[in-house]
Design an enzyme around this catalytic site. Sequence first.
Site, PDB file in Angstrom:
ATOM      1  N   LEU A 162       0.564  -0.784  -0.084  1.00 54.58           N
ATOM      2  CA  LEU A 162       0.140   0.094  -0.337  1.00 54.58           C
ATOM      3  C   LEU A 162       0.552   0.925   0.206  1.00 54.58           C
ATOM      4  O   LEU A 162       1.017   2.213  -0.276  1.00 54.58           O
ATOM      5  CB  LEU A 162      -1.082   0.359   1.420  1.00 54.58           C
ATOM      6  CG  LEU A 162      -2.114  -1.097   1.348  1.00 54.58           C
ATOM      7  CD1 LEU A 162      -3.236  -1.167   2.582  1.00 54.58           C
ATOM      8  CD2 LEU A 162      -3.237  -0.861  -0.294  1.00 54.58           C
ATOM      9  N   GLY A 165       7.399   4.097   3.478  1.00 60.29           N
ATOM     10  CA  GLY A 165       7.953   5.756   3.641  1.00 60.29           C
ATOM     11  C   GLY A 165       9.221   5.177   3.971  1.00 60.29           C
ATOM     12  O   GLY A 165       9.556   4.539   4.561  1.00 60.29           O
ATOM     13  N   PHE A 167      10.109   4.981   7.505  1.00 65.58           N
ATOM     14  CA  PHE A 167       9.300   4.179   8.746  1.00 65.58           C
ATOM     15  C   PHE A 167       9.026   2.611   8.890  1.00 65.58           C
ATOM     16  O   PHE A 167       9.253   1.781   9.329  1.00 65.58           O
ATOM     17  CB  PHE A 167       8.533   5.051  10.190  1.00 65.58           C
ATOM     18  CG  PHE A 167       8.582   5.971  10.409  1.00 65.58           C
ATOM     19  CD1 PHE A 167      10.153   6.195  11.747  1.00 65.58           C
ATOM     20  CD2 PHE A 167       8.802   7.251  10.020  1.00 65.58           C
ATOM     21  CE1 PHE A 167      10.205   7.208  12.042  1.00 65.58           C
ATOM     22  CE2 PHE A 167       8.786   8.385  10.684  1.00 65.58           C
ATOM     23  CZ  PHE A 167       9.688   8.617  11.052  1.00 65.58           C
ATOM     24  N   VAL A 170       3.744  -0.306   4.362  1.00 68.56           N
ATOM     25  CA  VAL A 170       2.597  -0.821   5.494  1.00 68.56           C
ATOM     26  C   VAL A 170       1.959  -2.225   3.934  1.00 68.56           C
ATOM     27  O   VAL A 170       2.126  -1.634   2.546  1.00 68.56           O
ATOM     28  CB  VAL A 170       1.799  -0.043   5.126  1.00 68.56           C
ATOM     29  CG1 VAL A 170       0.194  -0.272   5.386  1.00 68.56           C
ATOM     30  CG2 VAL A 170       2.330   0.825   6.266  1.00 68.56           C
ATOM     31  N   ASP A 246      -6.622   7.069   0.653  1.00 64.23           N
ATOM     32  CA  ASP A 246      -5.944   7.957   1.155  1.00 64.23           C
ATOM     33  C   ASP A 246      -5.951   9.431   0.654  1.00 64.23           C
ATOM     34  O   ASP A 246      -6.735   9.693  -0.246  1.00 64.23           O
ATOM     35  CB  ASP A 246      -4.442   8.107   1.393  1.00 64.23           C
ATOM     36  CG  ASP A 246      -3.905   8.318   0.226  1.00 64.23           C
ATOM     37  OD1 ASP A 246      -3.637   9.399  -0.108  1.00 64.23           O
ATOM     38  OD2 ASP A 246      -2.707   7.223  -0.353  1.00 64.23           O
ATOM     39  N   ASP A 285       2.460  14.812  12.109  1.00 62.12           N
ATOM     40  CA  ASP A 285       2.128  14.705  10.277  1.00 62.12           C
ATOM     41  C   ASP A 285       0.618  14.337  10.265  1.00 62.12           C
ATOM     42  O   ASP A 285       0.596  13.649   9.333  1.00 62.12           O
ATOM     43  CB  ASP A 285       3.360  13.641  10.639  1.00 62.12           C
ATOM     44  CG  ASP A 285       3.392  13.162   9.196  1.00 62.12           C
ATOM     45  OD1 ASP A 285       4.041  14.703   8.605  1.00 62.12           O
ATOM     46  OD2 ASP A 285       4.263  12.005   8.772  1.00 62.12           O
TER      47      ASP A 285
END
Length: 415
Positions: A162, A165, A167, A170, A246, A285
């Site tokens: 999906l 990033g 971090f 997903v 999103d 964020d």
Amino acid sequence: MPPARPRPRTGLPRPRPRASRRGLPSARLWPYWRWRCWAGISAWSQGGIAALWLHLSHARPRPRPRPRLLPGPAEDTRGAAAPAASAAASPARAPPLGSAAAGPEPPLSRPKERTPGDARPGAVEGRSGAVPGPGPSADSRVSPAGKAQHGLKEQYRVGSLLGRGGFGSVFAATRLSDGAPVAIKRVPRNRIRHWDQLPNGTSAPLEIVLLHKVSTGFPGVAQLLEWLELPNDIIMVLERPERCQDLRHFIRARGFLSEEVARELFRQVLEAVQHCTSCGVLHRDIKPENILVDLATRQAKLIDFGCGTYLQDTAYIHFAGTPSYSPPEWTHFGWYYGKPATIWSLGILLHQMVCGEHPFRRGQTISWDHQLSLPERLSQECQDLIRRCLTMLDMDRPSLEDLLCDPWMQDIHLP
């Protein structure tokens, strides 16, 4: 009569034997040793100075640069914790203190941020924890230690990627027990900097602790269903609507949103942010990529607390989030307060909803007397709300309560 000696040839010098250093006459030996002594002393002195400099540079620790608390030119970023050259807003110079546009005075002393534990627990064979909550996520079973990864494959069918990033990644997944759609977030352990404790005393990444505080039955935040600790990764299982998108792609598919649709989604985002702050959590964020829209119900959900922290009343001197959404006080002064910085990012979000683009062009510098240009098709109430959120002085920005009571949010048209 003795024999006559042969007369030397005139015009030719007599050859001299090649003498060694021992045979050098004293007149030539002194310049030679004087040069050798001078070269040796010079090399020794240079080497001694270099060695002394190296010793002092290693013995004295270099002082850590303190964040600038006084106005000055914008500095470059120190990773995620210093002013960054924003892709959308990077002011070139701050006005002097005492002027009308100087902004709020910086804190007189360095405020101490509430920072969770930085020590990262050692890798374990595998453990998991289920976070109680409503919906398809409420699964209180805990996988046995050492079998968490095997249990993950038995419980979920992982699908397509999906998003990815800084971090982690997903993935879309399906829970095999009931077919419920979920999202699985994988974060490498070496990228997790902050850990804290859950209410039961379990050590967990700060993102999981924050999600546990805010995703307890509130529909505006994506619910944390379960989390697993593997030797090299942290796995988070989150709820995911069956048909969702999103907000960034939701806006891009339509060019821009009408004021009616934007008002409906923006109100939900405000309520989600207000819920987080009431729980003592600062998201840090807020942007379209971190807002999930259920295409069937138009329900907006706030996701990704990887940059979040605890809410505090004092100023923050470290930044985490997206630089193009950072407030001007951070770019100019190197500090910001949580709530006014959130209002600034919400103003950018609302502008992207109704205009379809970021309010500040890439590389544009924002002056303290800048005038925000807005389309004439927008109602005056909508324009006023955006300008209030994007006020340069953080003390002049409205609060979350003020935004919820704003005439545009109530669909009230002023004369």
